[in-house]
Motif scaffolding. Sequence first.
Motif, PDB file in Angstrom:
ATOM      1  N   GLU A 333      -6.620 -48.513  67.590  1.00 52.19           N
ATOM      2  CA  GLU A 333      -7.725 -46.982  67.714  1.00 52.19           C
ATOM      3  C   GLU A 333      -7.099 -46.687  66.340  1.00 52.19           C
ATOM      4  OE1 GLU A 333      -8.298 -43.890  69.633  1.00 52.19           O
ATOM      5  OE2 GLU A 333      -8.964 -44.505  72.043  1.00 52.19           O
ATOM      6  N   HIS A 334      -5.914 -46.856  65.722  1.00 53.85           N
ATOM      7  CA  HIS A 334      -5.813 -47.045  64.400  1.00 53.85           C
ATOM      8  C   HIS A 334      -4.518 -47.184  63.906  1.00 53.85           C
ATOM      9  CE1 HIS A 334      -3.237 -42.941  65.214  1.00 53.85           C
ATOM     10  NE2 HIS A 334      -4.271 -42.577  65.499  1.00 53.85           N
ATOM     11  N   ASP A 335      -3.683 -47.701  63.181  1.00 55.17           N
ATOM     12  CA  ASP A 335      -2.517 -48.374  62.982  1.00 55.17           C
ATOM     13  C   ASP A 335      -1.870 -46.640  62.021  1.00 55.17           C
ATOM     14  OD1 ASP A 335      -3.225 -47.503  60.118  1.00 55.17           O
ATOM     15  OD2 ASP A 335      -2.997 -49.682  59.529  1.00 55.17           O
ATOM     16  N   GLY A 336      -2.086 -45.749  62.697  1.00 60.66           N
ATOM     17  CA  GLY A 336      -1.172 -44.495  61.800  1.00 60.66           C
ATOM     18  C   GLY A 336      -0.853 -44.230  60.284  1.00 60.66           C
ATOM     19  N   ILE A 337      -1.952 -45.225  59.638  1.00 66.94           N
ATOM     20  CA  ILE A 337      -1.485 -44.697  58.224  1.00 66.94           C
ATOM     21  C   ILE A 337      -3.035 -44.765  57.784  1.00 66.94           C
ATOM     22  CG2 ILE A 337      -1.334 -46.164  56.461  1.00 66.94           C
ATOM     23  CD1 ILE A 337      -0.028 -47.681  57.581  1.00 66.94           C
ATOM     24  N   VAL A 338      -4.263 -45.474  58.431  1.00 69.27           N
ATOM     25  CA  VAL A 338      -5.256 -44.919  57.944  1.00 69.27           C
ATOM     26  C   VAL A 338      -6.434 -44.917  59.126  1.00 69.27           C
ATOM     27  CG1 VAL A 338      -7.605 -45.727  56.420  1.00 69.27           C
ATOM     28  CG2 VAL A 338      -5.065 -45.818  55.643  1.00 69.27           C
ATOM     29  N   THR A 339      -7.159 -44.056  59.196  1.00 68.73           N
ATOM     30  CA  THR A 339      -8.043 -43.781  60.320  1.00 68.73           C
ATOM     31  C   THR A 339      -9.264 -44.875  60.146  1.00 68.73           C
ATOM     32  OG1 THR A 339      -7.381 -41.720  61.194  1.00 68.73           O
ATOM     33  CG2 THR A 339      -9.302 -42.357  61.777  1.00 68.73           C
ATOM     34  N   PRO A 340     -10.158 -45.130  60.922  1.00 73.57           N
ATOM     35  CA  PRO A 340     -11.305 -46.334  60.829  1.00 73.57           C
ATOM     36  C   PRO A 340     -12.626 -44.912  60.741  1.00 73.57           C
ATOM     37  CG  PRO A 340      -9.987 -46.459  62.250  1.00 73.57           C
ATOM     38  CD  PRO A 340      -9.044 -46.055  62.187  1.00 73.57           C
ATOM     39  N   HIS A 341     -13.327 -45.585  59.380  1.00 75.07           N
ATOM     40  CA  HIS A 341     -14.332 -44.602  59.586  1.00 75.07           C
ATOM     41  C   HIS A 341     -15.407 -44.101  61.039  1.00 75.07           C
ATOM     42  CE1 HIS A 341     -15.234 -45.654  54.792  1.00 75.07           C
ATOM     43  NE2 HIS A 341     -14.412 -44.185  55.309  1.00 75.07           N
ATOM     44  N   PHE A 472      -9.593 -48.808  50.103  1.00 74.29           N
ATOM     45  CA  PHE A 472      -7.920 -48.398  50.265  1.00 74.29           C
ATOM     46  C   PHE A 472      -7.445 -48.854  50.802  1.00 74.29           C
ATOM     47  CE2 PHE A 472     -11.620 -45.632  48.874  1.00 74.29           C
ATOM     48  CZ  PHE A 472     -11.093 -44.923  47.457  1.00 74.29           C
ATOM     49  N   HIS A 473      -7.629 -49.735  52.120  1.00 67.05           N
ATOM     50  CA  HIS A 473      -6.162 -49.919  52.841  1.00 67.05           C
ATOM     51  C   HIS A 473      -6.077 -50.741  53.841  1.00 67.05           C
ATOM     52  CE1 HIS A 473      -3.484 -48.994  56.113  1.00 67.05           C
ATOM     53  NE2 HIS A 473      -4.190 -49.317  56.743  1.00 67.05           N
ATOM     54  N   ALA A 474      -5.907 -52.647  53.092  1.00 68.01           N
ATOM     55  CA  ALA A 474      -6.162 -53.903  53.728  1.00 68.01           C
ATOM     56  C   ALA A 474      -5.411 -54.024  54.822  1.00 68.01           C
ATOM     57  CB  ALA A 474      -6.064 -55.049  52.751  1.00 68.01           C
ATOM     58  N   GLU A 475      -4.160 -53.196  55.746  1.00 68.73           N
ATOM     59  CA  GLU A 475      -2.983 -53.649  56.163  1.00 68.73           C
ATOM     60  C   GLU A 475      -3.685 -53.769  57.788  1.00 68.73           C
ATOM     61  OE1 GLU A 475      -2.117 -53.086  52.584  1.00 68.73           O
ATOM     62  OE2 GLU A 475      -2.804 -51.683  54.282  1.00 68.73           O
ATOM     63  N   TYR A 476      -5.227 -53.679  58.314  1.00 70.74           N
ATOM     64  CA  TYR A 476      -4.948 -54.438  59.656  1.00 70.74           C
ATOM     65  C   TYR A 476      -5.129 -55.739  59.344  1.00 70.74           C
ATOM     66  CZ  TYR A 476      -6.460 -48.835  61.162  1.00 70.74           C
ATOM     67  OH  TYR A 476      -6.602 -47.802  61.027  1.00 70.74           O
ATOM     68  N   THR A 477      -6.190 -56.346  58.348  1.00 72.58           N
ATOM     69  CA  THR A 477      -5.876 -57.663  58.390  1.00 72.58           C
ATOM     70  C   THR A 477      -4.853 -58.693  57.882  1.00 72.58           C
ATOM     71  OG1 THR A 477      -7.135 -57.780  56.374  1.00 72.58           O
ATOM     72  CG2 THR A 477      -8.470 -58.173  58.478  1.00 72.58           C
ATOM     73  N   THR A 478      -4.166 -57.829  55.947  1.00 73.31           N
ATOM     74  CA  THR A 478      -2.827 -58.515  56.057  1.00 73.31           C
ATOM     75  C   THR A 478      -1.485 -59.216  56.981  1.00 73.31           C
ATOM     76  OG1 THR A 478      -2.355 -56.343  55.018  1.00 73.31           O
ATOM     77  CG2 THR A 478      -3.163 -57.905  53.428  1.00 73.31           C
ATOM     78  N   ASP A 513      -5.669 -41.568  53.719  1.00 73.64           N
ATOM     79  CA  ASP A 513      -6.073 -41.747  55.252  1.00 73.64           C
ATOM     80  C   ASP A 513      -7.466 -40.486  54.558  1.00 73.64           C
ATOM     81  OD1 ASP A 513      -7.283 -41.999  57.484  1.00 73.64           O
ATOM     82  OD2 ASP A 513      -6.332 -40.367  58.280  1.00 73.64           O
ATOM     83  N   ARG A 514      -6.796 -40.035  53.451  1.00 73.88           N
ATOM     84  CA  ARG A 514      -8.112 -38.639  53.801  1.00 73.88           C
ATOM     85  C   ARG A 514      -9.055 -39.679  51.907  1.00 73.88           C
ATOM     86  NH1 ARG A 514      -8.296 -35.928  48.952  1.00 73.88           N
ATOM     87  NH2 ARG A 514      -7.297 -36.931  47.788  1.00 73.88           N
ATOM     88  N   ILE A 515      -8.649 -40.195  51.158  1.00 68.94           N
ATOM     89  CA  ILE A 515      -9.181 -40.859  49.897  1.00 68.94           C
ATOM     90  C   ILE A 515     -10.050 -41.729  50.898  1.00 68.94           C
ATOM     91  CG2 ILE A 515      -9.262 -42.308  48.294  1.00 68.94           C
ATOM     92  CD1 ILE A 515      -6.040 -41.270  47.610  1.00 68.94           C
ATOM     93  N   ASN A 516      -9.815 -42.185  51.701  1.00 64.93           N
ATOM     94  CA  ASN A 516     -10.596 -43.650  52.184  1.00 64.93           C
ATOM     95  C   ASN A 516     -11.583 -42.273  53.185  1.00 64.93           C
ATOM     96  OD1 ASN A 516     -11.229 -46.197  53.708  1.00 64.93           O
ATOM     97  ND2 ASN A 516     -10.938 -44.631  55.175  1.00 64.93           N
ATOM     98  N   MET A 517     -11.380 -41.421  53.543  1.00 63.98           N
ATOM     99  CA  MET A 517     -12.405 -40.971  54.457  1.00 63.98           C
ATOM    100  C   MET A 517     -13.302 -40.290  54.105  1.00 63.98           C
ATOM    101  SD  MET A 517     -13.573 -40.140  57.578  1.00 63.98           S
ATOM    102  CE  MET A 517     -11.847 -41.134  58.630  1.00 63.98           C
ATOM    103  N   ASP A 518     -12.982 -39.120  52.534  1.00 62.43           N
ATOM    104  CA  ASP A 518     -13.783 -39.189  51.897  1.00 62.43           C
ATOM    105  C   ASP A 518     -14.252 -39.813  51.007  1.00 62.43           C
ATOM    106  OD1 ASP A 518     -12.370 -36.646  52.067  1.00 62.43           O
ATOM    107  OD2 ASP A 518     -11.357 -36.591  49.911  1.00 62.43           O
ATOM    108  N   ALA A 519     -14.441 -41.107  50.908  1.00 57.83           N
ATOM    109  CA  ALA A 519     -15.314 -42.227  50.401  1.00 57.83           C
ATOM    110  C   ALA A 519     -16.933 -42.552  51.625  1.00 57.83           C
ATOM    111  CB  ALA A 519     -14.800 -43.292  50.259  1.00 57.83           C
ATOM    112  N   TYR A 520     -16.269 -42.002  52.807  1.00 59.61           N
ATOM    113  CA  TYR A 520     -17.337 -41.913  53.680  1.00 59.61           C
ATOM    114  C   TYR A 520     -19.133 -41.732  53.417  1.00 59.61           C
ATOM    115  CZ  TYR A 520     -20.142 -42.806  58.189  1.00 59.61           C
ATOM    116  OH  TYR A 520     -21.127 -43.428  58.776  1.00 59.61           O
ATOM    117  N   ASP A 521     -20.223 -41.951  53.842  1.00 63.20           N
ATOM    118  CA  ASP A 521     -21.067 -41.555  53.247  1.00 63.20           C
ATOM    119  C   ASP A 521     -21.550 -41.953  54.212  1.00 63.20           C
ATOM    120  OD1 ASP A 521     -23.966 -40.976  52.942  1.00 63.20           O
ATOM    121  OD2 ASP A 521     -23.418 -40.928  50.150  1.00 63.20           O
ATOM    122  N   PRO A 522     -22.549 -41.406  55.616  1.00 61.83           N
ATOM    123  CA  PRO A 522     -23.147 -41.952  56.371  1.00 61.83           C
ATOM    124  C   PRO A 522     -24.498 -43.151  55.954  1.00 61.83           C
ATOM    125  CG  PRO A 522     -22.322 -39.971  56.893  1.00 61.83           C
ATOM    126  CD  PRO A 522     -21.708 -40.311  55.336  1.00 61.83           C
TER     127      PRO A 522
END
Length: 569
Positions: A333-341, A472-478, A513-522
């Motif tokens: 569900e997540h990699d323990g580093i960044v939560t998906p939007h 901010f986070h490419a590690e799911y694919t890299t 994770d905080r920065i990534n979620m702050d960037a989400y705008d529905p």
Amino acid sequence: MTNPIQDSVQPWQEIAAKKRQAEQSKIPPEWILPTSVVEGAKHRRSLTGPFLESLLDPKTSRITAMDVAALIQHMGSGTLTAVAVVRSFCKRAAMIHQLTRNMLEIGFDIALGRAKELDDYFHQHRRLVGPLHGIPMTLKDQFHIKGLETSMAFVGWIATFEGLRSTDKERNFESELVREFHLLGAVPIGKSPETSNNILGYLWNPHNQLLTAGGSSGGEAVMQALRGSAFGIGTDIGGSVSMPASYNGVFSLKPSTGRISMKGVAGVGQGQQVMPVVAGIMGVSIATLRAVLESLLSTEPWLRDPYAVPLPWREAEEYHADTHGSLAFGFMEHDGIVTPHPPVQRALKMVKITLREAGYNLVDWNPPSNRESLEIHGKIARGDGCVDVWDALQLSGEPEVPEIDGLFESGLPRKPLSLAEYQDVVIHMKDYRNRYQEYWMSTAEKSGTGRPVEAFISPVTPTAAHLPKQFFHAEYTTSINVLDYPAVVIPVTFVDQNLDKIDPSFVPLSETDRINMDAYDPAAYHGAPVAVQLVGQRLGEERLLSLAQIVVDALDKYKERAAVVSANK
């Protein structure tokens, strides 16, 4: 290698403008869109669906809606000619290019000439040249095609062979993969660009033009999203096929190293063979990906490319739906580093419910951390300081695009790693691969099948596309490239601003994770495609594609049931 003959007289902007004009002139006058349509398209949220279809005649729309299998069936029965098929896709691609600027090389005349040859062969022999007879395709502009340039979107590579002048290879050289497609009967109609470049500009997502098309094979993903060709080829070293496929709502296969030939392909970092760039396939179905890979392997590329793995298509490795109840999938569900939007979370939940309802076992996926892949990937991919990228930019004097800001230091390549430092990173990579494989095999204890999980499901990225410079986070694919695992992207749904809202109880896993979620705008993300990736064992593409089809079939049934329930409310 730096070109000793640099054109210091003509500004790079003029060279780029002439290139754009030269390609535009290859579009037949009757396919040119009114200026009002092109300008109006820039202000639309989406280019997909009725808008694009309204620009096409019924025949073009009908033919370009067919997948590879249907096109082959029609050409094999003689109800469609290769010329009719190729012309329809060329016309659609021409309109897509005018709306999105996603063709660096237009090869319509060459393609129609080849289609005529294929029709002549069919009329004479009453059979198709090969399994991809007459199928229009496009490729990222790293693959050489005779009669076309290859610039990789470097202004300084225009009118050269990979930056070199006065060679006999310019417009006269062919990548091995292109040669194989020629044998199979496929017809290249043009080449797509890097997502951000100084020749064509920035490439926006056709589903939501506030968002990026993803990179770096974004041009090819846009082409597939808008059906400008029947399938496409991109390149990948860190998610450059998987990410744009996900963002544009198309299927893709990033294979393990050596399954698809990279012989004679232009690129940077050519000497880096520890974690090489691979060619990936994009299309509108798993069946298309399977047909293309199986066809390519039938040409036995390892006989001509010493780096191609001598591994024919293995039908015995495939799974089928009658294995119901005897399969287990890992689930991250997540990699323990960044939560998906939120929309990615919803897509993952849909897949989880789907597979459980279908009777398949799911195992929580907790492998060695993606954080380690971050420490490995960049040092291997960019350990040389990217001097070849810098050299290519110096040929014309063009600036680096914003997406590679920070690649250089004080306008110069960074200091490369020493050989000892590089070897330490490779040792880390080998250890990471070993520990990941050990973890994978250990899942036999939890799978319920007596075997390790067949594949694992995870986010492709934490976002459903993203706003420019908000990644901010490419590690799911890299991480998948570091491991050399094959991965299939499966589109699941679309962002819904009414459903996909941030949970008020959300607690960040990390500062990123905080920065990534702050960037989400529905509202800004509304309408963007959302996908997941299915990852398999190294060199297990046949098995992975069959598993992906099982997931897709289960999802289709789940969506049908949900639609019935919704309609009855």
